[in-house]
Design a protein around this motif. Structure first.
Motif, mmCIF file in Angstrom:
data_model
loop_
_atom_site.group_PDB
_atom_site.id
_atom_site.type_symbol
_atom_site.label_atom_id
_atom_site.label_comp_id
_atom_site.label_asym_id
_atom_site.label_seq_id
_atom_site.Cartn_x
_atom_site.Cartn_y
_atom_site.Cartn_z
ATOM 1 N N ASP A 13 0.866 -1.174 0.000
ATOM 2 C CA ASP A 13 0.000 0.000 0.000
ATOM 3 C C ASP A 13 0.904 1.227 0.000
ATOM 4 O O ASP A 13 1.760 1.376 0.880
ATOM 5 N N VAL A 14 0.746 2.084 -0.995
ATOM 6 C CA VAL A 14 1.541 3.309 -1.107
ATOM 7 C C VAL A 14 0.557 4.471 -1.241
ATOM 8 O O VAL A 14 -0.285 4.474 -2.144
ATOM 9 N N PHE A 15 0.648 5.443 -0.339
ATOM 10 C CA PHE A 15 -0.308 6.547 -0.418
ATOM 11 C C PHE A 15 0.289 7.827 0.143
ATOM 12 O O PHE A 15 1.218 7.823 0.954
ATOM 13 N N GLY A 16 -0.245 8.942 -0.338
ATOM 14 C CA GLY A 16 0.092 10.244 0.196
ATOM 15 C C GLY A 16 -1.070 10.780 1.012
ATOM 16 O O GLY A 16 -2.220 10.387 0.792
ATOM 17 N N TRP A 17 -0.776 11.666 1.935
ATOM 18 C CA TRP A 17 -1.810 12.164 2.825
ATOM 19 C C TRP A 17 -1.587 13.631 3.173
ATOM 20 O O TRP A 17 -0.460 14.137 3.153
ATOM 21 N N VAL A 18 -2.693 14.299 3.450
ATOM 22 C CA VAL A 18 -2.684 15.672 3.945
ATOM 23 C C VAL A 18 -3.648 15.722 5.127
ATOM 24 O O VAL A 18 -4.819 15.364 4.987
ATOM 25 N N ARG A 19 -3.159 16.146 6.280
ATOM 26 C CA ARG A 19 -3.980 16.245 7.481
ATOM 27 C C ARG A 19 -4.142 17.705 7.871
ATOM 28 O O ARG A 19 -3.213 18.482 7.727
ATOM 29 N N ASN A 20 -5.334 18.031 8.366
ATOM 30 C CA ASN A 20 -5.722 19.437 8.523
ATOM 31 C C ASN A 20 -5.459 20.150 7.200
ATOM 32 O O ASN A 20 -4.715 21.121 7.103
ATOM 33 N N ALA A 21 -6.097 19.610 6.173
ATOM 34 C CA ALA A 21 -5.801 20.019 4.800
ATOM 35 C C ALA A 21 -6.008 21.510 4.565
ATOM 36 O O ALA A 21 -5.317 22.116 3.736
ATOM 37 N N PHE A 22 -6.930 22.129 5.259
ATOM 38 C CA PHE A 22 -7.223 23.539 5.036
ATOM 39 C C PHE A 22 -6.518 24.441 6.052
ATOM 40 O O PHE A 22 -6.847 25.615 6.177
ATOM 41 N N ASP A 23 -5.545 23.868 6.763
ATOM 42 C CA ASP A 23 -4.697 24.613 7.697
ATOM 43 C C ASP A 23 -5.535 25.448 8.671
ATOM 44 O O ASP A 23 -5.317 26.640 8.869
ATOM 45 N N VAL A 24 -6.503 24.789 9.291
ATOM 46 C CA VAL A 24 -7.393 25.446 10.247
ATOM 47 C C VAL A 24 -6.617 25.771 11.523
ATOM 48 O O VAL A 24 -5.885 24.942 12.053
ATOM 49 N N ASN A 25 -6.779 26.978 12.020
ATOM 50 C CA ASN A 25 -6.208 27.363 13.312
ATOM 51 C C ASN A 25 -7.185 26.963 14.422
ATOM 52 O O ASN A 25 -8.355 27.337 14.386
ATOM 53 N N TYR A 26 -6.695 26.225 15.392
ATOM 54 C CA TYR A 26 -7.569 25.822 16.489
ATOM 55 C C TYR A 26 -6.740 25.610 17.757
ATOM 56 O O TYR A 26 -5.525 25.420 17.717
ATOM 57 N N ILE A 27 -7.422 25.703 18.878
ATOM 58 C CA ILE A 27 -6.800 25.553 20.188
ATOM 59 C C ILE A 27 -7.128 24.170 20.743
ATOM 60 O O ILE A 27 -8.280 23.734 20.717
ATOM 61 N N GLU A 28 -6.117 23.488 21.255
ATOM 62 C CA GLU A 28 -6.343 22.198 21.889
ATOM 63 C C GLU A 28 -6.684 22.344 23.366
ATOM 64 O O GLU A 28 -7.425 21.537 23.923
ATOM 65 N N ASN A 29 -6.136 23.362 24.020
ATOM 66 C CA ASN A 29 -6.362 23.514 25.458
ATOM 67 C C ASN A 29 -5.969 24.918 25.882
ATOM 68 O O ASN A 29 -5.050 25.506 25.308
ATOM 69 N N LEU A 30 -6.654 25.445 26.867
ATOM 70 C CA LEU A 30 -6.308 26.724 27.480
ATOM 71 C C LEU A 30 -6.066 26.513 28.964
ATOM 72 O O LEU A 30 -6.727 25.693 29.601
ATOM 73 N N GLN A 31 -5.132 27.300 29.521
ATOM 74 C CA GLN A 31 -4.823 27.189 30.944
ATOM 75 C C GLN A 31 -4.813 28.574 31.580
ATOM 76 O O GLN A 31 -4.317 29.530 30.977
ATOM 77 N N VAL A 32 -5.332 28.635 32.783
ATOM 78 C CA VAL A 32 -5.312 29.866 33.556
ATOM 79 C C VAL A 32 -4.001 29.912 34.335
ATOM 80 O O VAL A 32 -3.725 29.025 35.146
ATOM 81 N N ALA A 33 -3.192 30.933 34.086
ATOM 82 C CA ALA A 33 -1.944 31.067 34.830
ATOM 83 C C ALA A 33 -2.244 31.353 36.293
ATOM 84 O O ALA A 33 -3.227 32.030 36.615
ATOM 85 N N PRO A 34 -1.435 30.866 37.222
ATOM 86 C CA PRO A 34 -1.712 31.077 38.639
ATOM 87 C C PRO A 34 -1.526 32.533 39.049
ATOM 88 O O PRO A 34 -0.812 33.298 38.413
ATOM 89 N N GLY A 35 -2.169 32.905 40.119
ATOM 90 C CA GLY A 35 -1.996 34.240 40.673
ATOM 91 C C GLY A 35 -3.079 35.221 40.306
ATOM 92 O O GLY A 35 -3.034 36.383 40.714
#
Length: 823
Positions: free
Chosen positions: A778-800
Motif C-alpha cells: 500500500d503506497v499513499f500520500g496524505w494531507v492532514r488538517n488540509a485547510f490549515d485550520v487554526n484551532y486551540i487544543e487547550n487553554l490554561q489559567v496562569a496562577p496568581g
C-alpha cells in the motif's frame, strides 16, 4: 459491561471506523462469513462472551476502529483517536495531565492528581492501565481499538463509570507473516513500524513489533531558539504463545515505550481582566518589572497564538517510560472457559515545566517526577448454554506511586507576587524552594458476575452485580527552604531545625504534611433487556447503578483565606452514578447500510471534579466534590457500503453535560483576585479590577450550578468516505483509491469553573489521502488538517489571578507519504 469487548475479532473490510452495528448478520456467522468480505457490509465478530457473535447482537453502544484505519488516518495514539469517535474527549497539557472522557464524564478535567480513579478504563490485551499517562504511548501493532460508552464493570476488570477504551494488539500466529511501514512528511516527520510473527515449534509461536516516531516541534521558543512540543517516541512489544492443544493456551507479553520530547510548552493566548487591583494585572505587572529593570523591555514575542511563538525560559521535558509484562492463560473446561490474566506494569515520569507560562523568571523551576508500579490479577469463568450464559470472576489490583517534586521562585517573583517594599527587593522570594515527597498506595478487590438469560429467541435479560473494595493511603510532605537552604516554618512557633519564614515567603509556599487514608465498600448492579424486533433490528434498554470510589488529594492541599492549610480537602467522597440508556441497532438495504441510535442520561452525585484555586502555594488543580452532575444526549452512527468501490460513514453526538449543583466551586478568574468577603452586597461585577479608591470584592466560592462541564462540546461529528478503482500499475494489480475523513467539535470551556476567558472555539478538520494498493503493499500520500485550520487544543489559567491565559495550539497542516508492505 467491560469484559465483553476486550476481545474482538474482525473480518476484512475497507471502512475507516466501524460502529458496533457494522455487523453482517444478527444470526451467528458461519466461518467463511467471518473471513470473506461481502458487498453487503463488514462482518464484525465479537468473541468476548466466549462464542462468536456479531456486534449487532451485543446491546451496548460501541465503536470499533480497525488497525488499518488508525494507520491510514494518522490517529496513532489515544489523543488523536478522538478525531474518529465523536463521544470521546481527550485533552492534554502533557502525558501526565491527560483527561480522557466519554460523554463528558470520566477523568476530572484539568491537572492530574494520583489520588483519584479513572472513569474511563484503558485496557491493552485485557490489562488495565491505572493512570491515563501510562497509556499515552503510540499504538503499536494494533489490531483494533474499541470505544465503549456508558458504565462498565459487572463482567470483570476494574470498575469504570463512563466507558472504556479497549486496545487489542495482533497476536502471535502459527503461519509466518510480517509487515513493515515507513512514513515521512513535513516538519521532519518520520515514523517506522515493523512486526514479524511465526512458529518456533508446533506448539509455540512468537511475535515482535517495534515502532519509532519523530517530528519537529510546532511551537518556536525564541528564548531557547528551538522548536518545542516535538515528538520523539519509541516502542517495542514481544509476545510468546504456547498452545499445546485447542483447549489450552498461555500468552506471555512484554512491552516498553519511551517518549523523550522537549515538551510541553504553551504560548500566549489572551489576557482577561480579573478583580485584582489594576496594578496587579498581567500588563501592569510586566510594565512594573520593565520599569524596575531599565533596558529590559520584556514583551511576549506575539499576542497571536497562531504565530506559534513562545518565550518560556525554564527547561522543558516530558520524559515518559512505560512498560510491563503479562501472562494470560485460557483453558476450556467443559462448557465454559477459565481465564487468568496476571500483569505488572510500570510508569516513570520525568517532567520539567514553566509554570508561570511566561519568559519572566517568576517560577524558575517546576517538576514532579513520579514512579509507578501496578500489579493486577484477574480470574474469570465463562459458561454458555442454549438458554443461559454467565460470567463470574475475581479481580485484584495493587498500585504504588512515588513522587519527588521541586518548585522554585525566580528573580521576578517578588515583583510579580508581592507589593510595597517587598516587591522591590528580588531577594525576598528568589531562591525560595518547595520540595515535596509523596506516595500513594492503592488496593482494590472485586467479585463480579453477569447472567444472560434467553427468555425467548428474541428476548434476553441480562442482570449483573459487582462487590468492590478499595483502600487508599497517601503521604505528602512539603519542605520549604530559603535561598540559603534553610528550612522555614509558617507557624507561630518554628518547628525544630527550621527558622521562621517571612509573611511574604509563607504567602507563596507553606510547609505541609498530610497523610490521608480511607477505604470503601461498594455494591453495584446493572440490568439490561434486549429484544430482537426482526432479524436486522435490535432494541435494548439498560439501567446501571455504578460508582467511582473515594479519592484523596495527593499534590498538596489548598489554602484557606487566612493562608492556613485546608485539611478538610484531603479526601473526596465516592461518586454515586445512575445511568439510563436506550438503543436501537438496525441494518437495511440488504444489510449494506447500518444505522445505530442511542439515547442516554447519566446522573452523578458527589462528582469528583478538578478545581482551580489560582494559588501558587498548591498545585493548581485539586479534587473537590460537586453535589450533582448530569450528562445526557443522543448518538447516531451510520455506514453504507454501496459497492466494493465505495464506502462512507457519518457519526454524530449531542452531549448536554452540566453541573446540576455545585455551590462551593472556586471562582473563575473574572470573579477572583479581589478582597474576599461573604457579603453579597459588596461583590464586584465580573472582570472589574480594583483601583486605589474603589477596591474590588470577590466571593469566597462561586455557585456554578447549571453551567457546562469543562471539555465537552455539545455537538461532535466525524465522517469519511473512500472510493477505489481497480487498475494495473507497474505490472501490479491493485486499486487506486481516494479517501477523505474529517471531524467537527463545537465550542467548549477548558476551566473547571467555566470562564469567559477559557472558551475554546469550535473547529472542523479535514484530511485527504490517495494511493495505490494491492496484495501485500500500500503506497499513499496524505494531507492532514488540509485547510490549515487554526484551532486551540487547550487553554490554561496562569496562577496568581493576573488574567494571563496560555494555551496549546493544534497541529497545522501536515503532509507526507506512507509505504506499507506485508507478507
Amino acid at each position: 459491561m467491560i469484559a465483553r469487548f476486550l476481545l474482538l475479532a474482525s473480518a476484512a473490510g475497507a471502512s475507516i471506523i466501524t460502529p458496533s452495528a457494522f455487523a453482517q448478520d444478527a444470526a451467528q456467522p458461519a466461518a467463511d462469513e467471518v473471513q470473506q468480505p461481502n458487498v453487503r457490509g463488514d462482518v464484525i465478530v465479537v468473541t468476548a462472551r466466549r462464542r462468536q457473535e456479531t456486534a449487532q447482537e451485543v446491546p451496548l453502544a460501541i465503536s470499533v476502529v480497525k488497525g488499518d484505519s488508525i494507520e491510514a488516518t494518522g490517529n496513532f495514539n489515544i489523543v488523536k483517536l478522538q478525531q474518529l469517535a465523536p463521544t470521546l474527549q481527550v485533552y492534554t497539557t502533557n502525558p501526565r495531565n491527560t483527561s480522557v472522557n466519554i460523554r463528558g464524564l470520566g477523568v476530572p478535567f484539568g491537572l492530574t492528581s494520583d489520588g483519584f480513579e479513572q472513569g474511563v478504563g484503558i485496557y491493552v490485551d485485557d490489562v488495565y492501565n491505572s493512570r491515563v499517562a501510562a497509556a499515552t504511548f503510540d499504538f503499536l501493532d494494533v489490531s483494533q481499538v474499541e470505544v465503549l460508552r456508558g458504565p462498565q464493570g459487572t463482567l470483570y476488570g476494574k470498575n469504570t463509570t463512563a466507558g472504556a477504551i479497549n486496545i487489542t494488539t495482533n497476536q502471535p500466529t502459527f503461519d509466518f507473516e510480517g509487515r513493515a511501514e515507513l512514513s515521512v512528511g513535513n516538519l521532519n516527520y518520520k515514523q517506522a513500524k515493523a512486526a514479524i510473527s511465526g512458529p518456533l515449534s508446533e506448539t509455540v509461536a512468537a511475535r515482535i513489533a517495534i515502532a519509532s516516531t519523530t517530528r519537529r516541534g510546532t511551537l518556536y521558543n525564541v528564548t531557547s531558539k528551538r522548536w518545542i512540543n516535538e515528538q520523539d517516541n519509541l516502542g517495542i512489544r514481544g509476545q510468546l504463545l504456547f498452545k499445546p492443544s485447542e483447549d489450552f493456551s498461555i500468552t506471555l507479553s512484554g512491552d516498553y515505550s519511551k517518549q523523550d520530547p522537549e515538551c510541553c510548552g504553551t504560548t500566549f493566548v489572551r489576557v482577561g481582566t480579573t478583580q485584582r487591583p489594576i496594578g496587579r494585572q498581567y500588563d501592569a505587572l510586566v510594565a512594573a518589572i520593565n520599569a524596575a529593570n531599565p533596558g529590559r523591555n520584556y514583551a511576549v514575542p506575539s499576542r497571536n497564538p497562531y504565530d506559534r511563538l513562545s518565550d518560556l525560559d525554564s527547561n522543558l521535558n516530558a520524559g515518559n517510560k512505560i512498560g510491563g509484562v503479562s501472562a494470560k492463560i485460557k483453558w476450556d473446561v467443559g462448557p465454559g472457559t477459565l481465564t487468568s490474566v496476571t500483569a505488572w506494569r510500570f510508569w516513570d515520569w520525568k517532567p520539567e515545566n514553566d509554570r508561570d507560562f511566561t519568559g519572566l523568571s517568576v517560577v524558575s523551576r517546576s517538576q514532579n517526577p513520579s514512579q509507578q508500579d501496578q500489579y493486577s490479577q484477574e480470574f474469570r469463568y465463562n459458561y454458555e448454554s442454549k438458554d443461559v450464559d454467565f460470567v463470574v470472576g475475581l479481580f485484584g489490583f495493587k498500585q504504588r506511586i512515588d513522587t519527588q517534586g521541586t518548585e522554585q521562585q525566580g528573580a521576578d517573583a517578588a515583583r510579580w507576587s508581592l507589593t510595597g517594599a517587598n516587591a522591590a527587593n528580588p531577594a525576598t522570594l528568589q531562591g525560595l524552594t518547595a520540595s515535596n515527597t509523596q506516595y500513594l498506595k492503592a488496593d482494590s478487590a472485586a467479585l463480579f458476575g453477569q447472567l444472560s438469560w434467553k427468555v425467548t429467541d428474541a428476548l434476553t435479560i441480562q442482570p449483573g452485580v459487582r462487590l468492590n473494595y478499595d483502600k487508599k493511603s497517601g503521604y505528602y510532605e512539603r519542605v520549604v527552604t530559603n535561598a540559603q537552604g534553610q528550612a522555614i516554618s509558617c507557624t507561630a512557633t518554628p518547628a525544630p531545625g527550621t527558622i521562621a519564614g517571612t509573611t511574604s515567603q509563607c504567602g507563596v509556599y507553606q510547609p505541609q504534611v498530610s497523610a490521608p487514608s480511607d477505604s470503601a465498600w461498594n455494591f453495584t448492579y446493572d440490568f439490561n433487556v434486549n429484544y430482537k424486533v426482526t432479524r436486522n433490528i435490535l432494541a435494548y434498554a439498560t439501567y446501571a447503578k455504578s460508582f467511582k470510589t473515594l479519592g484523596i488529594n495527593q499534590n498538596g492541599l489548598p489554602l484557606n483565606a487566612d493562608n492556613t492549610v485546608n485539611y478538610d480537602a484531603s479526601t473526596v467522597k465516592p461518586e454515586s452514578v445512575n445511568h439510563f440508556e436506550l438503543g436501537l441497532k438496525t441494518q437495511f438495504w440488504d444489510r449494506r447500510a447500518t444505522f445505530n441510535l442511542s439515547a442516554f442520561r447519566t446522573e452523578i452525585k458527589d462528582f469528583q471534579a478538578t478545581v482551580n484555586g489560582g494559588q501558587f502555594g498548591t498545585v493548581r488543580g485539586y479534587l473537590a466534590n460537586a453535589e450533582k452532575v448530569r450528562s445526557q444526549g443522543i448518538e447516531a452512527d451510520f455506514k453504507v457500503v454501496v459497492s466494493d468501490r465505495f464506502t462512507a460513514y457519518a457519526n454524530g453526538a449531542y452531549t448536554d453535560a452540566k453541573y446540576k449543583k455545585f455551590t462551593n466551586a472556586p471562582c473563575p478568574p473574572e470573579l477572583s483576585g479581589g478582597t474576599i468577603t461573604t457579603n453579597p452586597a459588596l461583590w464586584s461585577p465580573a472582570g472589574q479590577a480594583g483601583t486605589a479608591t474603589t477596591p474590588s470584592y470577590s466571593r469566597p466560592q462561586c455557585d456554578i450550578s447549571g453551567q457546562d462541564l469543562p471539555g465537552v462540546s455539545k455537538w461532535a461529528f466525524s465522517y469519511g468516505a473512500e472510493y477505489n478503482v481497480p487498475v494495473t500499475l507497474l505490472a501490479k494489480d491493485g486499486q487506486v483509491y481516494l479517501g477523505v475523513d474529517g471531524n467537527y467539535r463545537s465550542h467548549w470551556n477548558s476551566n473547571a469553573s467555566p470562564s469567559i476567558y477559557t472558551e475554546v472555539k469550535g473547529y472542523a478538520l479535514t484530511n485527504f489521502r490517495a494511493g495505490f494498493r494491492g496484495e501485500g503493499f500500500d503506497v499513499f500520500g496524505w494531507v492532514r488538517n488540509a485547510f490549515d485550520v487554526n484551532y486551540i487544543e487547550n487553554l490554561q489559567v496562569a496562577p496568581g489571578n493576573t488574567g494571563l491565559i496560555a494555551g496549546q495550539v493544534g497541529d497545522p497542516q501536515t503532509w507526507g507519504g506512507t509505504i506499507k508492505f506485508s507478507f
